[in-house]
Design a protein around this motif. Structure first.
Motif, short mmCIF file in Angstrom:
data_model
loop_
_atom_site.label_atom_id
_atom_site.label_comp_id
_atom_site.label_asym_id
_atom_site.label_seq_id
_atom_site.Cartn_x
_atom_site.Cartn_y
_atom_site.Cartn_z
N PHE A 158 32.87 33.52 45.47
CA PHE A 158 32.12 32.98 44.34
C PHE A 158 32.55 33.66 43.05
CE2 PHE A 158 28.86 33.06 41.17
CZ PHE A 158 28.45 31.74 41.10
N VAL A 159 32.61 34.99 43.05
CA VAL A 159 32.99 35.72 41.83
C VAL A 159 34.37 35.27 41.35
CG1 VAL A 159 33.50 37.99 40.86
CG2 VAL A 159 31.55 37.70 42.41
N SER A 160 35.31 35.15 42.29
CA SER A 160 36.67 34.76 41.91
C SER A 160 36.70 33.35 41.34
CB SER A 160 37.59 34.85 43.13
OG SER A 160 37.67 36.17 43.62
N ALA A 161 36.07 32.40 42.05
CA ALA A 161 36.09 31.00 41.60
C ALA A 161 35.32 30.83 40.30
CB ALA A 161 35.51 30.10 42.69
N PHE A 162 34.19 31.46 40.20
CA PHE A 162 33.37 31.36 38.98
C PHE A 162 34.13 31.93 37.79
CE2 PHE A 162 30.10 33.40 36.23
CZ PHE A 162 29.45 32.25 35.80
N SER A 163 34.77 33.07 37.97
CA SER A 163 35.49 33.72 36.86
C SER A 163 36.72 32.91 36.46
CB SER A 163 35.89 35.14 37.26
OG SER A 163 34.75 35.90 37.62
N GLU A 164 37.48 32.45 37.45
CA GLU A 164 38.64 31.63 37.13
C GLU A 164 38.21 30.32 36.47
OE1 GLU A 164 41.65 30.95 39.98
OE2 GLU A 164 41.82 33.04 40.61
N GLY A 165 37.10 29.74 36.94
CA GLY A 165 36.60 28.51 36.32
C GLY A 165 36.20 28.73 34.87
N LEU A 166 35.55 29.86 34.61
CA LEU A 166 35.20 30.19 33.23
C LEU A 166 36.44 30.35 32.36
CD1 LEU A 166 32.23 32.74 33.40
CD2 LEU A 166 32.22 30.44 32.41
N ALA A 167 37.46 31.01 32.91
CA ALA A 167 38.70 31.18 32.15
C ALA A 167 39.31 29.82 31.80
CB ALA A 167 39.69 32.01 32.96
N HIS A 168 39.29 28.89 32.74
CA HIS A 168 39.78 27.54 32.46
C HIS A 168 38.93 26.88 31.37
CE1 HIS A 168 43.00 26.94 35.32
NE2 HIS A 168 42.25 27.37 36.33
N GLU A 169 37.61 27.01 31.46
CA GLU A 169 36.73 26.41 30.46
C GLU A 169 37.03 26.95 29.07
OE1 GLU A 169 32.56 26.48 31.04
OE2 GLU A 169 32.64 25.53 33.02
N MET A 170 37.24 28.25 28.98
CA MET A 170 37.53 28.84 27.68
C MET A 170 38.82 28.25 27.11
SD MET A 170 34.97 30.88 27.09
CE MET A 170 34.04 29.60 27.95
N ALA A 171 39.83 28.10 27.96
CA ALA A 171 41.11 27.55 27.49
C ALA A 171 40.96 26.08 27.11
CB ALA A 171 42.16 27.70 28.59
#
Length: 257
Positions: A158-171
């Motif tokens: 969850f931490v990995s997917a949530f964090s990577e998803g947030l990084a994509h959202e920011m971009a």
């Protein structure tokens, strides 16, 4: 950003403590969050003895009090924050049939719920702030399935997917906030004793599970390298125990957006 603050949760030992000392050596002011107030005060005294020109704020708090997290966040954002590091968490190493359900729920609350709430609050305020960073500490177990760690792996996935998803959202939204995730391999801290509920667990050649490892200081250095990079993922190799700085690892279904 030199006079701004680095927030580190789970800062009373292990990777959190080592990271606090490393960021202090880089001239960063600190806000240290953990349950153990005495340990936090000892760490503060040790840091200030070496680096008297920085500010160290100690915030004793039990992050499992999910309903109180917005208040904690508001208390801390009175300071000019640059980076928020969600490091607090723990693991359970045993077969699922051995699990105490309340202990598993406590792990989910700390590893997932607290991290999610604090991340969302930070994103809401800092998405468009130049130089702001959110770094979540996952695990190699958040990208692999580890023996005796099924539920723990689930929390770290969850931490990995949530964090990577947030990084994509920011971009995708043109935000200025950088979101990153560090995935440590085995690290010599109190993790193993807590995870196995065994004070006799050792690290080294005679250890069944932890014969190879990084030190907390090495992991703090990996964290700093990730912090200073333009990459999203800091992945520690489980065989070589070296760091690779990478782009997001999970497939992103951008074509559906």
């Amino acid at each position: 950003m030199q006079n701004k603050y680095i927030v580190i949760t789970g800062a009373s030992g292990g990777i959190g403590e080592a990271s606090a000392k490393l960021f202090a050596s880089k001239g960063k002011n600190l806000i240290l969050v953990a349950r153990r107030e005495n340990q936090l005060n000892d760490i503060k005294a040790s840091i200030l003895a070496q680096f008297p020109n920085i500010d160290v704020v100690v915030k004793p708090f039990d992050l499992s009090q999910i309903d109180e997290l917005p208040k904690l966040y508001q208390d801390l954002t009175q300071y000019p924050i640059e980076t928020w590091i969600n490091n607090a968490g723990f693991g359970i190493l045993e077969t699922v049939k051995e699990h105490d359900i309340n202990r598993v729920l406590s792990m989910i609350k700390l590893n997932i719920e607290a991290l999610t709430v604090l991340s969302i609050l930070f994103v809401k305020d800092f998405a468009d702030v130049d130089g702001a960073k959110l770094i979540n500490i996952s695990s190699g177990a958040g990208y692999n399935i580890a023996p005796l760690a099924t539920a723990y792996c689930g929390t770290k996935y969850f931490v990995s997917a949530f964090s990577e998803g947030l990084a994509h959202e920011m971009a995708m939204t043109g935000a200025k906030l950088q979101v990153k995730v560090l995935a440590p391999a085995s690290t010599k801290t109190d993790f193993a004793k807590t995870a196995m509920q065994d004070e006799t667990v050792t690290y080294g050649d005679d250890s069944i599970y932890f014969n190879k490892f990084n030190t907390a200081e090495e992991m703090a250095d990996f964290l700093y390298q990730l912090y200073a990079s333009n990459k999203v993922v800091g992945m520690v190799d489980y065989e070589q125990f070296t760091l690779s700085l990478l782009d997001p690892q999970f497939k992103h279904l951008y074509h559906l957006v």
